[in-house]
Design a protein around this motif. Structure first.
Motif, mmCIF file in Angstrom:
data_model
loop_
_atom_site.group_PDB
_atom_site.id
_atom_site.type_symbol
_atom_site.label_atom_id
_atom_site.label_comp_id
_atom_site.label_asym_id
_atom_site.label_seq_id
_atom_site.Cartn_x
_atom_site.Cartn_y
_atom_site.Cartn_z
ATOM 1 N N GLY A 92 1.235 11.466 38.753
ATOM 2 C CA GLY A 92 -0.157 11.015 38.633
ATOM 3 C C GLY A 92 -0.852 11.840 37.568
ATOM 4 N N ASN A 93 -2.100 12.207 37.835
ATOM 5 C CA ASN A 93 -2.829 13.040 36.880
ATOM 6 C C ASN A 93 -2.414 14.502 37.028
ATOM 7 N N THR A 94 -2.580 15.027 38.259
ATOM 8 C CA THR A 94 -2.179 16.429 38.508
ATOM 9 C C THR A 94 -1.075 16.519 39.561
ATOM 10 N N SER A 95 -0.758 15.396 40.188
ATOM 11 C CA SER A 95 0.217 15.424 41.289
ATOM 12 C C SER A 95 1.503 14.689 40.932
ATOM 13 N N THR A 155 2.718 22.320 47.576
ATOM 14 C CA THR A 155 2.999 21.106 48.361
ATOM 15 C C THR A 155 1.679 20.584 48.914
ATOM 16 N N ARG A 178 0.553 5.197 46.664
ATOM 17 C CA ARG A 178 -0.644 5.904 46.194
ATOM 18 C C ARG A 178 -1.876 5.015 46.241
ATOM 19 N N ALA A 190 1.609 17.166 50.346
ATOM 20 C CA ALA A 190 1.945 16.228 51.435
ATOM 21 C C ALA A 190 3.455 16.074 51.582
ATOM 22 N N ARG A 214 -3.008 4.635 49.749
ATOM 23 C CA ARG A 214 -3.671 5.836 50.256
ATOM 24 C C ARG A 214 -5.098 5.922 49.704
ATOM 25 N N VAL A 228 1.190 19.379 43.736
ATOM 26 C CA VAL A 228 0.145 19.444 42.710
ATOM 27 C C VAL A 228 0.464 20.609 41.777
HETATM 28 C C1 LIG Z 1 -3.254 21.525 46.086
HETATM 29 C C2 LIG Z 1 -4.762 21.771 46.037
HETATM 30 C C3 LIG Z 1 -5.046 22.920 45.081
HETATM 31 C C4 LIG Z 1 -5.389 20.476 45.460
HETATM 32 O O1 LIG Z 1 -6.759 20.719 45.343
HETATM 33 P P1 LIG Z 1 -7.795 19.552 45.568
HETATM 34 O O2 LIG Z 1 -9.149 20.032 45.242
HETATM 35 O O3 LIG Z 1 -7.515 18.952 46.909
HETATM 36 O O4 LIG Z 1 -7.391 18.547 44.431
HETATM 37 P P2 LIG Z 1 -7.641 16.985 44.371
HETATM 38 O O5 LIG Z 1 -8.402 16.416 45.501
HETATM 39 O O6 LIG Z 1 -8.196 16.764 42.982
HETATM 40 O O7 LIG Z 1 -6.165 16.392 44.453
HETATM 41 C C5 LIG Z 1 -5.207 16.765 43.478
HETATM 42 C C6 LIG Z 1 -4.122 15.705 43.487
HETATM 43 O O8 LIG Z 1 -3.461 15.705 44.759
HETATM 44 C C7 LIG Z 1 -3.444 14.380 45.296
HETATM 45 N N1 LIG Z 1 -3.542 14.477 46.735
HETATM 46 C C8 LIG Z 1 -4.494 15.089 47.454
HETATM 47 N N2 LIG Z 1 -4.264 14.927 48.769
HETATM 48 C C9 LIG Z 1 -3.109 14.211 48.876
HETATM 49 C C10 LIG Z 1 -2.337 13.704 49.970
HETATM 50 N N3 LIG Z 1 -2.699 13.931 51.236
HETATM 51 N N4 LIG Z 1 -1.224 12.991 49.695
HETATM 52 C C11 LIG Z 1 -0.835 12.764 48.426
HETATM 53 N N5 LIG Z 1 -1.536 13.215 47.328
HETATM 54 C C12 LIG Z 1 -2.654 13.931 47.572
HETATM 55 C C13 LIG Z 1 -4.663 13.710 44.679
HETATM 56 O O9 LIG Z 1 -4.504 12.303 44.694
HETATM 57 C C14 LIG Z 1 -4.615 14.281 43.268
HETATM 58 O O10 LIG Z 1 -3.624 13.610 42.535
HETATM 59 P P3 LIG Z 1 -3.846 13.117 41.002
HETATM 60 O O11 LIG Z 1 -4.527 14.224 40.254
HETATM 61 O O12 LIG Z 1 -2.453 12.896 40.494
HETATM 62 O O13 LIG Z 1 -4.659 11.873 41.063
HETATM 63 C C15 LIG Z 1 -5.372 22.081 47.427
HETATM 64 O O14 LIG Z 1 -5.351 20.891 48.215
HETATM 65 C C16 LIG Z 1 -4.615 23.182 48.124
HETATM 66 O O15 LIG Z 1 -4.722 24.334 47.749
HETATM 67 N N6 LIG Z 1 -3.844 22.821 49.168
HETATM 68 C C17 LIG Z 1 -2.997 23.769 49.871
HETATM 69 C C18 LIG Z 1 -1.604 23.789 49.214
HETATM 70 C C19 LIG Z 1 -0.644 24.636 50.018
HETATM 71 O O16 LIG Z 1 -0.971 25.742 50.390
HETATM 72 N N7 LIG Z 1 0.538 24.075 50.262
HETATM 73 C C20 LIG Z 1 1.506 24.711 51.124
HETATM 74 C C21 LIG Z 1 1.327 24.186 52.494
HETATM 75 S S1 LIG Z 1 1.778 25.328 53.730
#
Ligand SMILES: CC(C)(COP(=O)(O)OP(=O)(O)OC[C@H]1O[C@@H](n2cnc3c(N)ncnc32)[C@H](O)[C@@H]1OP(=O)(O)O)[C@@H](O)C(=O)NCCC(=O)NCCS
Length: 158
Positions: free
Chosen positions: A86-89, A58, A149, A60, A152, A117
């Motif tokens: 999206g690409n990865t999300s 998750t 998106r 967001a 944002r 993601v």
């Molecule tokens: C998920 C995670 C691996 C993504 O890694 P990252 O280096 O931030 O990756 P990116 O910045 O390339 O973003 C990946 C995708 O997420 C999207 N994204 C990032 N932040 C976002 C936000 N706040 N809202 C919506 N989408 C978001 C980006 O747009 C991208 O989408 P796309 O590939 O479809 O264009 C990392 O943020 C993470 O480990 N987060 C913690 C996840 C977690 O523990 N969740 C449980 C919560 S308790």
């Protein structure tokens, strides 16, 4: 270049049912908001995982409102469906209903939008199939998600 496959929202939609037990409630004997969020998160993650065929995290959760109390003993039904990929999300909408099992009356209690993601075994984001919306409602949800998106991303760029 590898061509990305396409999937429809129906191919990954999820229906999840829960029974509200005493351990799920607050001091008013109503379902805890945190428990509801947990179920919403799980239903959304299942739909995202099914679309991506991978593990997901998750990233967001959009504002969720609690306008109707759900009582102990009621059945909660969660419908999760992709609105955008999206690409990865992936963006998922979860619609939540509560049903009183004695009267059969069902009311809509919540609506939530979440973003997940897709991750590989090293927990690195991976590309997901594109989403192919089919029905007028799916097309309008797709456009709504796309708009949010872009908003944002333009805020982040400022
Ligand atoms: C998920 C995670 C691996 C993504 O890694 P990252 O280096 O931030 O990756 P990116 O910045 O390339 O973003 C990946 C995708 O997420 C999207 N994204 C990032 N932040 C976002 C936000 N706040 N809202 C919506 N989408 C978001 C980006 O747009 C991208 O989408 P796309 O590939 O479809 O264009 C990392 O943020 C993470 O480990 N987060 C913690 C996840 C977690 O523990 N969740 C449980 C919560 S308790």
């Amino acid at each position: 270049m590898k061509i990305r496959s396409k999937k429809t929202p129906s191919q990954s939609k999820i229906e999840m049912t829960q029974l509200v037990l005493p351990n799920d409630t607050n001091l008013l004997n109503n379902l805890l908001g945190g428990r509801m969020l947990h179920w919403i998160d799980i239903a959304g993650a299942l739909a995202a995982s099914k679309h991506a065929n991978s593990k997901v995290a998750t990233v967001a959760i959009e504002r969720v409102e609690f306008r109707e109390p759900v009582n102990v003993g009621e059945m909660v039904i969660l419908y999760a469906k992709l609105t955008y990929a999206g690409n990865t999300s992936m963006d998922i909408k979860v619609d939540v209903y509560a049903e009183n099992l004695e009267t059969g009356i069902r009311i809509k209690t919540n609506k939530a939008y979440l973003t997940f993601v897709a991750l590989d075994h090293q927990e690195k984001p991976i590309t997901v199939p594109r989403l192919k919306p089919e029905t007028p409602n799916e097309i309008s949800e797709y456009k709504l998600s796309e708009g949010k998106r872009n908003e944002r991303k333009s805020k982040l760029a400022k």
